[in-house]
Design a protein around this motif. Structure first.
Motif, PDB file in Angstrom:
ATOM      1  N   UNK A  46       0.850  -1.189   0.000  1.00 45.37           N
ATOM      2  CA  UNK A  46       0.000   0.000   0.000  1.00 45.37           C
ATOM      3  C   UNK A  46       0.879   1.230   0.000  1.00 45.37           C
ATOM      4  N   UNK A  47       0.434   2.260  -0.690  1.00 46.99           N
ATOM      5  CA  UNK A  47       1.225   3.472  -0.855  1.00 46.99           C
ATOM      6  C   UNK A  47       0.427   4.678  -0.395  1.00 46.99           C
ATOM      7  N   UNK A  48       0.963   5.379   0.601  1.00 43.45           N
ATOM      8  CA  UNK A  48       0.401   6.661   1.022  1.00 43.45           C
ATOM      9  C   UNK A  48       1.172   7.740   0.280  1.00 43.45           C
ATOM     10  N   UNK A  49       0.515   8.413  -0.656  1.00 45.34           N
ATOM     11  CA  UNK A  49       1.222   9.331  -1.542  1.00 45.34           C
ATOM     12  C   UNK A  49       0.377  10.568  -1.790  1.00 45.34           C
ATOM     13  N   UNK A  50       0.774  11.406  -2.786  1.00 48.81           N
ATOM     14  CA  UNK A  50       0.150  12.712  -2.971  1.00 48.81           C
ATOM     15  C   UNK A  50       0.086  13.006  -4.467  1.00 48.81           C
ATOM     16  N   UNK A  51      -1.046  12.595  -5.081  1.00 48.02           N
ATOM     17  CA  UNK A  51      -1.250  12.730  -6.522  1.00 48.02           C
ATOM     18  C   UNK A  51      -2.376  13.701  -6.819  1.00 48.02           C
ATOM     19  N   UNK A  52      -2.344  14.250  -8.026  1.00 51.55           N
ATOM     20  CA  UNK A  52      -3.401  15.159  -8.441  1.00 51.55           C
ATOM     21  C   UNK A  52      -4.502  14.451  -9.206  1.00 51.55           C
ATOM     22  N   UNK A  53      -5.670  15.096  -9.320  1.00 52.35           N
ATOM     23  CA  UNK A  53      -6.790  14.537 -10.078  1.00 52.35           C
ATOM     24  C   UNK A  53      -6.663  14.885 -11.554  1.00 52.35           C
ATOM     25  N   UNK A  75      -4.953   9.901  -1.014  1.00 44.65           N
ATOM     26  CA  UNK A  75      -3.721  10.045  -1.796  1.00 44.65           C
ATOM     27  C   UNK A  75      -3.926  10.808  -3.093  1.00 44.65           C
ATOM     28  N   UNK A  76      -5.155  11.188  -3.397  1.00 44.20           N
ATOM     29  CA  UNK A  76      -5.452  11.972  -4.604  1.00 44.20           C
ATOM     30  C   UNK A  76      -5.740  13.431  -4.263  1.00 44.20           C
ATOM     31  N   UNK A  77      -5.198  13.913  -3.145  1.00 46.40           N
ATOM     32  CA  UNK A  77      -5.545  15.252  -2.668  1.00 46.40           C
ATOM     33  C   UNK A  77      -4.706  16.394  -3.182  1.00 46.40           C
ATOM     34  N   UNK A  78      -3.688  16.132  -3.991  1.00 48.46           N
ATOM     35  CA  UNK A  78      -2.834  17.206  -4.497  1.00 48.46           C
ATOM     36  C   UNK A  78      -3.552  18.009  -5.582  1.00 48.46           C
ATOM     37  N   UNK A  79      -3.126  19.246  -5.767  1.00 49.05           N
ATOM     38  CA  UNK A  79      -3.695  20.058  -6.840  1.00 49.05           C
ATOM     39  C   UNK A  79      -3.298  19.510  -8.205  1.00 49.05           C
ATOM     40  N   UNK A  80      -2.055  19.033  -8.318  1.00 51.62           N
ATOM     41  CA  UNK A  80      -1.574  18.448  -9.565  1.00 51.62           C
ATOM     42  C   UNK A  80      -0.488  17.437  -9.234  1.00 51.62           C
ATOM     43  N   UNK A  81      -0.250  16.545 -10.166  1.00 48.68           N
ATOM     44  CA  UNK A  81       0.736  15.485  -9.974  1.00 48.68           C
ATOM     45  C   UNK A  81       2.147  16.019 -10.194  1.00 48.68           C
ATOM     46  N   UNK A  82       3.059  15.639  -9.301  1.00 48.82           N
ATOM     47  CA  UNK A  82       4.437  16.106  -9.361  1.00 48.82           C
ATOM     48  C   UNK A  82       5.190  15.490 -10.539  1.00 48.82           C
ATOM     49  N   UNK A  83       6.270  16.182 -10.942  1.00 50.27           N
ATOM     50  CA  UNK A  83       7.072  15.762 -12.092  1.00 50.27           C
ATOM     51  C   UNK A  83       8.549  15.810 -11.721  1.00 50.27           C
ATOM     52  N   UNK A  84       9.290  14.785 -12.175  1.00 46.35           N
ATOM     53  CA  UNK A  84      10.752  14.783 -12.059  1.00 46.35           C
ATOM     54  C   UNK A  84      11.339  14.735 -13.464  1.00 46.35           C
TER      55      UNK A  84
END
Length: 307
Positions: A46-53, A75-84
């Motif tokens: 299981x992954x606790x993370x921070x992704x965007x919709x 885990x879908x609570x971010x405004x946008x998904x991060x990028x590397x």
């Protein structure tokens, strides 16, 4: 609820720029890669993370689900998904630039069925999430093995002396640490990587510290001694996700050896050399497959039947 490993940290999209000028985009993130490796090896992860919709978030969620990884609620609570942005040199080694935000999803926590909590990399240093990661780990020690991979990102971590203090505060809470020689050369310039690992075991209290040396294999340090494992001969396509797949394989091996869970902490502290050797061999096999193909693409269990 099934027994599981909880990974806490970043999932994002890697935009990879290769030495030949080509460009590709695919899901990644250190903690996501560890969870993905566990899922492909047949473990409940299981992954606790921070992704965007957003579209990129959907791509990450689909990628995780295909390997049996579930994200925790929120885990879908971010405004946008991060990028590397990952730039590969001619040898396939990556350097990174980041555009990201990180928080621990509300309510993420270990339960009595959480055998291990794994964290590290960006999630353990980038506020406001880093403070919540530490609080979660402190609480989770009552039920779970704590595993940690500093996976240093100098562009985000500031000055090495301060970063080392932050890293070692988490080492003190951890049972198992996996760290690369490159990380230690940045965090503790002028000190041999294995000397740092020995201090993390004997002075800071970790039961097992594994230092990876890229093509030169890996060395495990325990309270009773050290074990070295050579890397498997392989043609390297790139090194993206190799350390994370090694970490996932280490967790998988500890699970197979019945060494996960707070009630197994004393057994882990007295781990024997034969068990460590078997663990490292499995990790080397998993990492070899990962570097033999593009991107963070760890093997499935059926690909390791002869490993």
């Amino acid at each position: 609820m099934a027994r599981h490993v909880l990974a806490v940290g970043e999932a994002l999209v890697d935009v990879v720029h290769r030495a030949d000028g080509s460009r590709s985009e695919h899901p990644g993130g250190s903690l996501a890669n560890v969870a993905l490796t566990l899922g492909r090896l047949g473990r409940e992860a299981r992954l606790a993370t921070w992704l965007g919709p957003d579209e990129r978030g959907d791509a990450v969620r689909g990628w995780l689900a295909e390997s049996g990884v579930t994200t925790t609620p929120g885990s879908d609570g971010a405004e946008r998904t991060s990028v590397a942005q990952a730039t590969l040199d001619a040898a396939g080694s990556a350097t990174y630039e980041f555009d990201l935000a990180w928080r621990v999803p509300p309510g993420a926590s270990a339960t009595d069925e959480t055998l291990a909590v794994h964290t590290g990399s960006i999630a353990a240093v980038l506020e406001p999430g880093a403070s919540d990661v530490r609080a979660l780990v402190e609480t989770a020690r009552a039920t779970s093995t704590i595993t940690y991979d500093p996976n240093a990102r100098p562009v985000l971590m500031g000055e090495p002396t301060a970063a080392r203090a932050q890293v070692e505060s988490l080492v003190r809470l951890s049972d198992v640490v996996k760290v690369s020689d490159e990380d230690l050369e940045w965090l503790a310039a002028g000190t041999a990587p294995l000397d740092v690992a020995r201090s993390w075991v004997h002075d800071l209290g970790a039961a097992l510290v594994v230092v990876t040396f890229g093509g030169d294999g890996a060395t495990a340090v325990t309270r009773s001694g050290e074990v070295h494992e050579a890397s498997r001969p392989v043609t390297v396509v790139d090194t993206v996700g190799a350390g994370d797949s090694f970490m996932g394989a280490l967790l998988d091996g500890l699970w197979s050896s019945d060494l996960l869970g707070a009630d197994r902490r004393e057994a882990l502290r007295t781990i024997d050399a034969a068990t460590v050797e078997a663990l490292l061999g499995r990790c080397a096999a998993v990492a070899a497959v990962t570097v033999s193909r593009a991107g963070a693409n760890p093997p499935w269990s059926h690909e390791l039947e002869d490993a």
